[in-house]
Each structure stands twice: as structure tokens, then as C-alpha cells.
Write a protein that holds these residues in place. Structure first.
Motif, mmCIF file in Angstrom:
data_model
loop_
_atom_site.group_PDB
_atom_site.id
_atom_site.type_symbol
_atom_site.label_atom_id
_atom_site.label_comp_id
_atom_site.label_asym_id
_atom_site.label_seq_id
_atom_site.Cartn_x
_atom_site.Cartn_y
_atom_site.Cartn_z
ATOM 1 N N GLU A 420 0.870 -1.192 0.000
ATOM 2 C CA GLU A 420 0.104 0.110 -0.109
ATOM 3 C C GLU A 420 0.972 1.101 0.024
ATOM 4 O O GLU A 420 0.463 2.075 -0.859
ATOM 5 N N ARG A 421 1.878 1.305 0.794
ATOM 6 C CA ARG A 421 2.757 2.449 0.743
ATOM 7 C C ARG A 421 3.550 2.685 -0.486
ATOM 8 O O ARG A 421 3.516 3.892 -0.663
ATOM 9 N N ALA A 422 3.994 1.702 -0.990
ATOM 10 C CA ALA A 422 4.633 1.629 -2.295
ATOM 11 C C ALA A 422 3.732 2.365 -3.290
ATOM 12 O O ALA A 422 4.249 3.270 -4.132
ATOM 13 N N SER A 423 2.361 1.681 -3.498
ATOM 14 C CA SER A 423 1.691 2.304 -4.333
ATOM 15 C C SER A 423 1.150 3.912 -4.257
ATOM 16 O O SER A 423 1.152 4.468 -5.156
ATOM 17 N N GLY A 424 0.990 4.098 -2.678
ATOM 18 C CA GLY A 424 0.775 5.335 -2.411
ATOM 19 C C GLY A 424 1.891 6.309 -3.001
ATOM 20 O O GLY A 424 1.773 7.493 -3.450
ATOM 21 N N ALA A 425 3.213 5.882 -2.860
ATOM 22 C CA ALA A 425 4.341 6.719 -3.425
ATOM 23 C C ALA A 425 4.210 6.967 -4.856
ATOM 24 O O ALA A 425 4.704 7.982 -5.449
ATOM 25 N N ILE A 426 3.911 5.845 -5.412
ATOM 26 C CA ILE A 426 3.813 5.769 -6.964
ATOM 27 C C ILE A 426 2.711 6.989 -7.352
ATOM 28 O O ILE A 426 2.765 7.746 -8.274
ATOM 29 N N ILE A 427 1.757 6.994 -6.388
ATOM 30 C CA ILE A 427 0.573 7.778 -6.813
ATOM 31 C C ILE A 427 1.148 9.487 -6.720
ATOM 32 O O ILE A 427 0.975 10.276 -7.697
ATOM 33 N N VAL A 428 2.031 9.878 -5.680
ATOM 34 C CA VAL A 428 2.553 10.725 -5.469
ATOM 35 C C VAL A 428 3.470 11.381 -6.499
ATOM 36 O O VAL A 428 3.554 12.398 -7.208
ATOM 37 N N LEU A 429 4.256 10.314 -6.854
ATOM 38 C CA LEU A 429 5.347 10.454 -8.341
ATOM 39 C C LEU A 429 4.688 10.948 -9.263
ATOM 40 O O LEU A 429 4.997 11.765 -10.022
ATOM 41 N N LEU A 430 3.496 9.949 -9.628
ATOM 42 C CA LEU A 430 2.551 10.282 -10.922
ATOM 43 C C LEU A 430 2.166 11.687 -10.721
ATOM 44 O O LEU A 430 2.136 12.506 -11.621
ATOM 45 N N ALA A 431 1.563 12.159 -9.589
ATOM 46 C CA ALA A 431 1.036 13.362 -9.317
ATOM 47 C C ALA A 431 2.217 14.726 -9.914
ATOM 48 O O ALA A 431 1.650 15.303 -10.483
ATOM 49 N N PHE A 432 3.221 14.241 -9.223
ATOM 50 C CA PHE A 432 4.367 15.492 -9.658
ATOM 51 C C PHE A 432 4.563 15.412 -10.995
ATOM 52 O O PHE A 432 4.830 16.513 -11.614
ATOM 53 N N LEU A 433 4.511 14.072 -11.704
ATOM 54 C CA LEU A 433 5.014 14.160 -13.132
ATOM 55 C C LEU A 433 3.862 14.864 -13.690
ATOM 56 O O LEU A 433 4.143 15.581 -14.621
ATOM 57 N N LEU A 434 2.434 14.585 -13.325
ATOM 58 C CA LEU A 434 1.490 15.323 -14.224
ATOM 59 C C LEU A 434 1.585 16.731 -13.921
ATOM 60 O O LEU A 434 1.228 17.463 -15.001
ATOM 61 N N LEU A 435 1.910 17.165 -12.845
ATOM 62 C CA LEU A 435 2.170 18.660 -12.506
ATOM 63 C C LEU A 435 2.994 19.139 -13.645
ATOM 64 O O LEU A 435 3.052 20.156 -14.179
ATOM 65 N N MET A 436 4.103 18.548 -13.547
ATOM 66 C CA MET A 436 5.316 19.042 -14.301
ATOM 67 C C MET A 436 5.066 18.889 -16.078
ATOM 68 O O MET A 436 5.117 20.126 -16.554
ATOM 69 N N ASN A 437 4.154 18.097 -16.340
ATOM 70 C CA ASN A 437 3.772 18.217 -17.858
ATOM 71 C C ASN A 437 2.750 19.303 -17.992
ATOM 72 O O ASN A 437 2.677 19.982 -18.937
ATOM 73 N N LEU A 438 1.991 19.607 -16.925
ATOM 74 C CA LEU A 438 0.942 20.581 -17.159
ATOM 75 C C LEU A 438 1.596 21.733 -17.200
ATOM 76 O O LEU A 438 1.117 22.750 -17.830
ATOM 77 N N THR A 439 2.595 21.966 -16.381
ATOM 78 C CA THR A 439 3.547 23.244 -16.355
ATOM 79 C C THR A 439 3.975 23.380 -17.642
ATOM 80 O O THR A 439 4.095 24.495 -18.333
ATOM 81 N N ALA A 440 4.504 22.435 -18.440
ATOM 82 C CA ALA A 440 5.089 22.367 -19.718
ATOM 83 C C ALA A 440 4.134 22.938 -20.721
ATOM 84 O O ALA A 440 4.174 23.912 -21.532
ATOM 85 N N ILE A 441 2.779 22.379 -20.557
ATOM 86 C CA ILE A 441 1.647 22.783 -21.576
ATOM 87 C C ILE A 441 1.242 24.389 -21.391
ATOM 88 O O ILE A 441 1.388 25.000 -22.237
ATOM 89 N N PHE A 442 1.177 24.492 -20.029
ATOM 90 C CA PHE A 442 0.897 25.884 -19.606
ATOM 91 C C PHE A 442 1.903 26.706 -20.204
ATOM 92 O O PHE A 442 1.554 27.880 -20.850
ATOM 93 N N LEU A 443 3.140 26.577 -19.897
ATOM 94 C CA LEU A 443 4.290 27.732 -20.481
ATOM 95 C C LEU A 443 4.246 27.696 -21.821
ATOM 96 O O LEU A 443 4.351 28.661 -22.724
ATOM 97 N N ARG A 444 3.893 26.656 -22.652
ATOM 98 C CA ARG A 444 4.127 26.491 -23.828
ATOM 99 C C ARG A 444 2.926 27.338 -24.502
ATOM 100 O O ARG A 444 3.285 28.211 -25.581
ATOM 101 N N ARG A 445 1.731 27.080 -23.928
ATOM 102 C CA ARG A 445 0.753 28.075 -24.524
ATOM 103 C C ARG A 445 0.957 29.644 -24.161
ATOM 104 O O ARG A 445 0.572 30.349 -25.032
ATOM 105 N N ARG A 446 1.733 29.726 -23.295
ATOM 106 C CA ARG A 446 1.491 31.388 -22.524
ATOM 107 C C ARG A 446 2.688 32.012 -23.588
ATOM 108 O O ARG A 446 2.446 33.190 -23.955
ATOM 109 N N PHE A 447 3.913 30.948 -23.858
ATOM 110 C CA PHE A 447 4.824 31.792 -24.648
ATOM 111 C C PHE A 447 4.216 31.913 -26.197
ATOM 112 O O PHE A 447 4.630 32.664 -26.915
ATOM 113 N N GLU A 448 3.692 30.953 -26.541
ATOM 114 C CA GLU A 448 3.163 30.943 -27.839
ATOM 115 C C GLU A 448 2.012 32.174 -28.126
ATOM 116 O O GLU A 448 1.879 32.423 -29.374
#
Lengths: 451, 265
Positions: A420-448
Motif C-alpha cells: 500500500e505504501r509503495a503504491s501510495g508513493a507511486i501515486i505521489v510520483l505520478l501526481a508530480f509528473l502530471l504537474l510538471m507536464n501541465l506546467t510544460a503545456i501551460f508555459l508553451r501556451r503562454r509563450f506561444e
């Protein structure tokens, strides 16, 4: 010539016959196209199914990590027992180990049981097994940090033991408790009785995100605090080092470097570096940063440097592609006005390449965030309980772990609660990755969208 | 109309602004320009005409050393502007290009505001003392490029949002804003419609008052409309150079005649 045409030498089919009827070739081509569409659809469906399966399996086994079973009780902090010297001196008080604190919680639990009017055959020692061993250490830390509490009766919300926690998350049942040396059905009955009276609760608890790792026997107390800080420090180092170095190298190679054999060689090597297995970078880090440069093991600084080396090729390749995509007419325009090469690059080319550079950088960072193998080799797989200091106090040199390494670490442990702990950690990791990808999309839109 | 043209052509053309002697250009092994010598006078419009690939753009790019940006290009011979050899080792091409402005074939405004497009040159060369000064320079350049009336209310709008003809005039304004002495134009109207072409041609007429203009063009009618001097290039050679009227009415070389009458090119 005309004779040949008239005698039917032209192959029938193309351009002949009615348009209303499909000829054989057209029907064949349409069929091939239809088949191809079906293959594509199947491939997409398989992909989506795999993703859904992965997410459901991780979410079902991992979401419960964010819920925790706790027992509320009153604890009287006996001055005699906790500070025999009576001077409230930290060093004196620290001589009282967790063995001194355990009876306080045991008495507190007994008082709670008695106040709730629960009848149980369990002796106080067995009842105490409902409470996590970690709770005793937590109580001791709380008192040591705040000696004024001594002599008072305080309200505490202690962690239940891993088996009790598991009982409320469906891992443990009466049947499994019969066979389990760590828990008995009577203890489960007591827990249920406490729950009925409102003393024992299972609810949302952020300690999973803030607490440090805990030992093999205390899965209920294991948290991601140190791993999140370690990962954040490493990302900071990677960003600060890899972005400027990578962008500077790309600008030089793309805009200034002469086209000759040396630059060709460098180019080929950068492309090759991007394909080098990450564990090789771990060996490199071990040899250079730890053995040669003498940096500490398990430190975010070393992890950050290794991940920087790993991320650089990604950033350089993305940046060069972004620079290449800027139309040459912009460079000509700037040069034609009498701008220097550097002015044309920094005033015009770089701003236009920025969305591409940022996207590449964030993809590189996301890759680095999920990287495990090189970190294993530089000792970040260690069991770390102490939070690293802030970066200003040299926190980059303190031992820490990282999110993916923590996942790896927990999956190695025997107690099923760590799944359960390991799966929870994976969720946190995926959440961070999602956040970073969203930032990438956001920055891309903003600059373009600027023009 | 024609009489007026001839009168204009009678204007004295004495001072030589650009003097090229035995210029050779190589792209790798290709000999792109062969032995070109030409004297381009001040305050006139000089047109370079010729079939595609004849080297007229290449020669134009030699005049502000834009060929330096192509790593395989090699230039030999002498080109002097106001008596100074621009290929001298002491010459910084950046400084040269401030003196020799250039307008390109395709309108290439920066993806910035109209104001910033025009103000960029003066800014990097430090031509304005303060904001008011810069505003003045921008307005003067836009007026000179006959664009001021159309854009004065939206100077902060994107330069790339203008129409093709407006973009090209913006590029001319941008080149003019650095107050160059020579303006090079590389087929400035080839991407424009007839109306925009007409506007740019009128502009070239006016620019002649202050600058020496060299224009590369594919259109012979354009060359005859805007220029006082015409040079005909053929396969990297300068075949004929003289008064525009003379080149178009009485060419001395067979190749020029063939091109002008439409038999080649």
C-alpha cells in the motif's frame, strides 16, 4: 498509334467505365484503408486499456495510504518518570528512552477502554499491541521538544499498529488474525469496540506525505517526507545546472560553432549520450563525484549532479531542435539591421525558441524525477529518518532518498502493508509528473500566445 | 510621364557611393560571381536585373557582407564604400550593416510590436537619447515608409499581424530607422500584390532623395519604373551596366537584348 488504342492495348480500369460503379482497384484500396484504420483503432484501444488497468491497480492499492487508523486518548505525562532530575534539561530528559514512555500510553489506553466501558480479557500489554511502536517514539519527541508539557494531561491521537490499520483497509480479517502471531482476534474485537465508542477512527491523514521512512516492522508510520525533499532538492540542482549549461551549449553549437569534423563529432556524441543507459551515469557519479571528488554518499548534491549529466543531452537536443525551427529570415532581419550575432540570438531567436526549450527541459526534468537506477549506485537507497536541512544550511549534502528509490525500497520489504505504501508513493510520483507536464503545456501556451 | 522620367534621369549622378572591382564570389566550389566591377552612384536607384541564379542577389549581399553568415561563401576582390574597403580586416560587419540597410525578399518583421520593430535598430545602436527621442525616430521612419497613417493608432499591435504590403513597408521603416546611407533591397516586391507593389515602388522613389538604393528585381517593368541605373547580370557576370533608359531601349549586348525582349529568362 490510333490503331493500337482502338484494338484495346490500353489496360482497362483506370479512367474507364462508369463512375457510379467501383472498379476492382478502388475497392481493393478502400479495403486496405479500412483494415489499416481498424489496426490503428485496436492499437489505441490496447494502449488505453493498459493505462486504465495500471491506474486502477495503483489507485485501488495505493489510495488507502493517505488514510490512517488512529486512536484518541488522554495521556498523563508523569514528571517523576519523564524527568527524574526535575531540571527540564534536554540531555537529562533524553536519558529516558521509549521504554519510559510506553507505560504512559499503556495506561492511557487502559483508561480509554475503562472510560468507554469496554470489557476485555486482554491484559494491558496485549492491548498495547493495538498501538504502533512508532507512537511511543513520537510522544517522546513531542515531550523532548516541548518540556512544558511534563506534568500535564494531554490529548494525543496515536497511530494504530499496522495490523489494526490493515483491518480497516481490508488487508486483515478475523480469519487471517487466527494465523497471525502479530495480532489476535481478541485484539480486533477490542479495536472494533473502540471504534464503536468513537475512540478509534480511520480517516484522511497527511502524515504519509510528511513523515520520514519507518522501519520494516512499522509500515503504518512510513512516510514520504524525506523522499519528497530529496527529490525536490535534486530537481532544483538539475534545473539550475542543466538548463543554463544545456541552453548555452545548444546556442553555441547551433549558432556560433563552425561546421567541421569536431562539431560533427560532438553532435554525434551528444546524441549517443542521450541513449546511454542511466545506470552507467550512476557508475560515473560513483567514480567521479564520490570516489574522486569526495562528495558524501546518499546526498542530493550527488544525485542532482548525476541526473544533470543524464538530462543534459535531452535538453541540448530539444533546444537545438527549437533553435533550428526559428526561421532564418528572423536572423537575417536582425543581422541586416546591424545587430551582432549575439544580439540576434538573444533578442530574437531565443524568445521564439523558448516554448520548445521549456518543453524539452520539463520533459528532461520529469525523466530525471522518475530515474531510479543511477541513484541506487550513489547510495540514495539508504534508510534515512532525518530530514535534510534547508539548502542554505547545506541540506544538499545531507543524506536523503528520492521518490522512485523509496518506491523501490518499499517493494523490497516483507510486510504486505508496504505494498500500500509503495503504491501510495507511486501515486505521489505520478501526481508530480502530471504537474510538471501541465506546467510544460501551460508555459508553451503562454509563450506561444504572445503574438 | 516618360518625359518626366527622362528629366529625372538627367539629374547629375556624379559621386560614386559604392565602387566594386573584380569581385569574385565562391560557394564552396561554385564560382557564383565572376569579375564584377561596378560603380554605384549616390542618391540614385540602381536596379540589378537578370535571370534566376545569375548572381544578382549574391552580389547584393556582398555589399553589406551578409554573405559572411554563409560559412561556405568566399568573397575576393575589392568593394569600397565612400572610398573605404569594406572587406578590410579592420571593418566590423556589424558596423557596416548599420550603414548599409537591407530589405529582404519576404517581409520578415520581428514577432514584436510595430513600435519595437522600428525601434530595434535605433535601440541597439544607441541612436535615441530618451523615450521621446525614440518616439520621434519611430514616427519619422514610419512616415518615410508611408505607413504612419495606417498604424499610428496601433503601434503596440503585432508587426506580424499586418498585411503583406504593410509588413514590407514596416521592414523598410525598420531599415530606415537606423539612418543608413545605402539601402539594399532584395526583390522587395516579389511577395506582394500589385497594389502593395505600387506603394513600395512609390516609396523607393522618395527614398532616393536621402539614400543610395540598390534593388534586385525579377520584374523588368519594375526596374524601368523605379531605377535610374540598371545592371544586367548573366551567369555570374555583369554583362551590361548603364542608364536605365539606355539599357531598355538600346542594349549593347545580345544577351541583354534577348533577356529584355523576353527571349531568355
Amino acid at each position: 498509334m490510333t490503331d493500337a488504342t482502338a484494338s484495346g492495348a490500353v489496360p482497362s480500369g483506370a479512367g474507364q467505365g462508369s463512375l457510379l460503379a467501383k472498379d476492382q482497384r478502388t475497392a481493393k484500396r478502400n479495403a486496405a484503408e479500412g483494415r489499416f484504420k481498424i489496426y490503428g483503432l485496436i492499437a489505441v484501444c490496447i494502449g488505453i486499456a493498459a493505462l486504465v488497468l495500471l491506474l486502477t491497480s495503483i489507485l485501488t492499492s495505493g489510495l488507502s495510504a493517505f488514510r490512517q487508523t488512529t486512536i484518541a486518548m488522554q495521556v498523563t505525562l508523569d514528571a517523576e518518570r519523564l524527568d527524574p532530575s526535575g531540571v527540564r534539561d534536554y540531555d537529562e530528559m533524553a536519558k529516558v528512552t521509549t521504554f519510559g514512555y510506553a507505560p504512559l500510553l499503556r495506561d492511557g489506553l487502559q483508561a480509554t477502554i475503562a472510560a468507554a466501558g469496554i470489557e476485555t480479557e486482554l491484559d494491558p500489554g496485549d492491548a498495547m499491541e493495538l498501538i504502533s511502536d512508532e507512537s511511543v517514539a513520537q510522544l517522546r519527541n513531542r515531550v523532548l521538544n516541548n518540556p512544558d508539557l511534563i506534568g500535564q494531561t494531554i490529548e494525543v491521537n496515536v497511530l494504530a499498529s499496522g495490523r489494526i490499520d490493515g483491518f480497516y483497509k481490508g488487508r486483515v480479517s478475523y480469519a487471517s488474525a487466527e494465523l497471525d502471531s502479530n495480532i489476535s482476534p481478541e485484539q480486533l474485537q477490542l479495536a472494533e469496540a473502540l471504534e464503536e465508542r468513537g475512540a478509534l477512527k480511520t480517516g484522511l491523514d497527511w502524515r504519509f506525505l510528511t513523515a520520514p521512512d519507518a522501519s520494516d516492522t512499522r509500515p503504518e508510520a512510513a512516510g514520504l517526507g524525506v523522499a519528497i525533499i530529496g527529490s525536490a532538492y535534486m530537481m532544483l540542482i538539475v534545473l539550475v545546472l542543466a538548463l543554463p549549461i544545456g541552453v548555452a551549449a545548444s546556442i553555441y553549437l547551433e549558432e556560433f560553432a563552425p561546421q567541421n569534423r569536431w562539431t560533427d563529432l560532438i553532435e554525434v556524441n551528444i546524441s549517443n549520450l542521450a541513449a546511454v543507459p542511466s545506470i552507467v551515469f550512476g557508475i560515473l557519479g560513483l567514480a567521479i563525484f564520490i570516489n574522486f571528488a569526495g562528495l558524501p554518499q546518499s546526498a542530493p548534491i550527488v544525485g542532482g549532479l548525476v541526473l544533470t549529466l543524464m538530462t543534459l543531452p535531452t535538453i541540448i537536443i530539444a533546444t537545438r531542435a527549437a533553435l533550428k525551427a526559428v526561421p532564418p529570415s528572423i536572423r537575417d532581419a536582425a543581422l541586416g539591421l546591424g545587430a551582432s550575432k549575439m544580439q540576434s540570438v538573444f533578442h530574437h531567436v531565443l524568445p521564439l525558441a523558448m516554448p520548445g526549450i521549456l518543453t524539452g527541459t520539463i520533459i528532461g526534468l520529469a525523466q530525471a524525477l522518475g530515474e531510479t537506477a543511477p541513484l541506487l549506485l550513489i547510495g540514495m537507497v539508504a534508510f534515512v529518518r532525518e530530514y535534510p536541512d534547508t539548502p542554505l544550511d547545506g541540506g544538499f549534502f545531507d543524506p536523503a532518498t528520492a521518490l522512485p528509490v523509496q518506491v523501490f525500497n518499499w517493494t523490497q520489504r516483507s510486510d504486505p502493508a508496504f505494498v500500500e505504501r509503495a503504491s501510495g508513493a507511486i501515486i505521489v510520483l505520478l501526481a508530480f509528473l502530471l504537474l510538471m507536464n501541465l506546467t510544460a503545456i501551460f508555459l508553451r501556451r503562454r509563450f506561444e500566445r504572445r503574438w | 510621364m516618360n518625359d518626366m522620367r527622362h528629366m529625372e534621369r538627367a539629374v547629375r549622378v556624379d559621386t560614386t557611393k559604392i565602387a566594386a572591382r573584380d569581385v569574385q564570389v565562391f560557394y564552396g566550389d561554385t564560382h557564383a560571381i565572376k569579375n564584377v566591377s561596378v560603380d554605384i552612384p549616390d542618391k540614385t536607384v540602381t536596379a540589378f536585373i537578370g535571370p534566376s541564379g545569375c548572381g544578382k542577389s549574391t552580389f547584393l549581399r556582398c555589399l553589406n557582407r551578409m554573405n559572411d553568415t554563409i560559412s561556405t561563401a568566399r568573397v575576393e576582390g575589392h568593394i569600397e564604400i565612400d572610398g573605404e574597403d569594406i572587406y578590410d580586416r579592420r571593418v566590423d560587419p556589424v558596423q557596416l550593416r548599420a550603414k548599409v540597410g537591407m530589405v529582404f525578399q519576404k517581409p520578415n518583421p520581428f514577432p514584436k510590436s510595430i513600435y519595437d520593430n522600428v525601434a530595434y535598430g535605433p535601440r541597439i545602436h544607441g541612436l535615441a537619447r530618451d523615450r521621446a527621442d525614440l518616439d520621434g525616430i519611430v514616427e519619422k521612419a514610419l512616415r518615410r515608409a508611408a505607413l504612419w497613417e495606417e498604424v499610428k493608432d496601433r503601434l503596440s499591435a503585432a508587426g506580424t499581424g499586418l498585411s503583406g504590403g504593410q509588413q514590407q513597408r514596416l521592414c523598410i521603416a525598420r531599415a530606415v530607422a537606423t539612418s543608413p546611407e545605402i539601402l539594399l533591397m532584395d526583390e522587395p516586391c516579389s511577395a506582394l500584390d500589385p497594389i502593395a507593389t505600387d506603394q513600395v515602388e512609390n516609396l523607393i522613389h522618395e527614398l532616393r532623395e536621402n539614400y543610395s538604393v540598390v534593388i534586385v528585381t525579377h520584374s523588368m517593368s519594375q526596374a524601368s519604373r523605379v531605377s535610374q541605373k540598371t545592371a544586367y547580370f548573366h551567369l555570374g557576370e555583369l554583362v551590361e551596366y548603364g542608364e536605365t533608359g539606355q539599357i531598355f531601349t538600346n542594349p549593347q549586348d545580345m544577351r541583354t537584348e534577348n533577356y529584355i525582349t523576353g527571349r531568355i529568362g
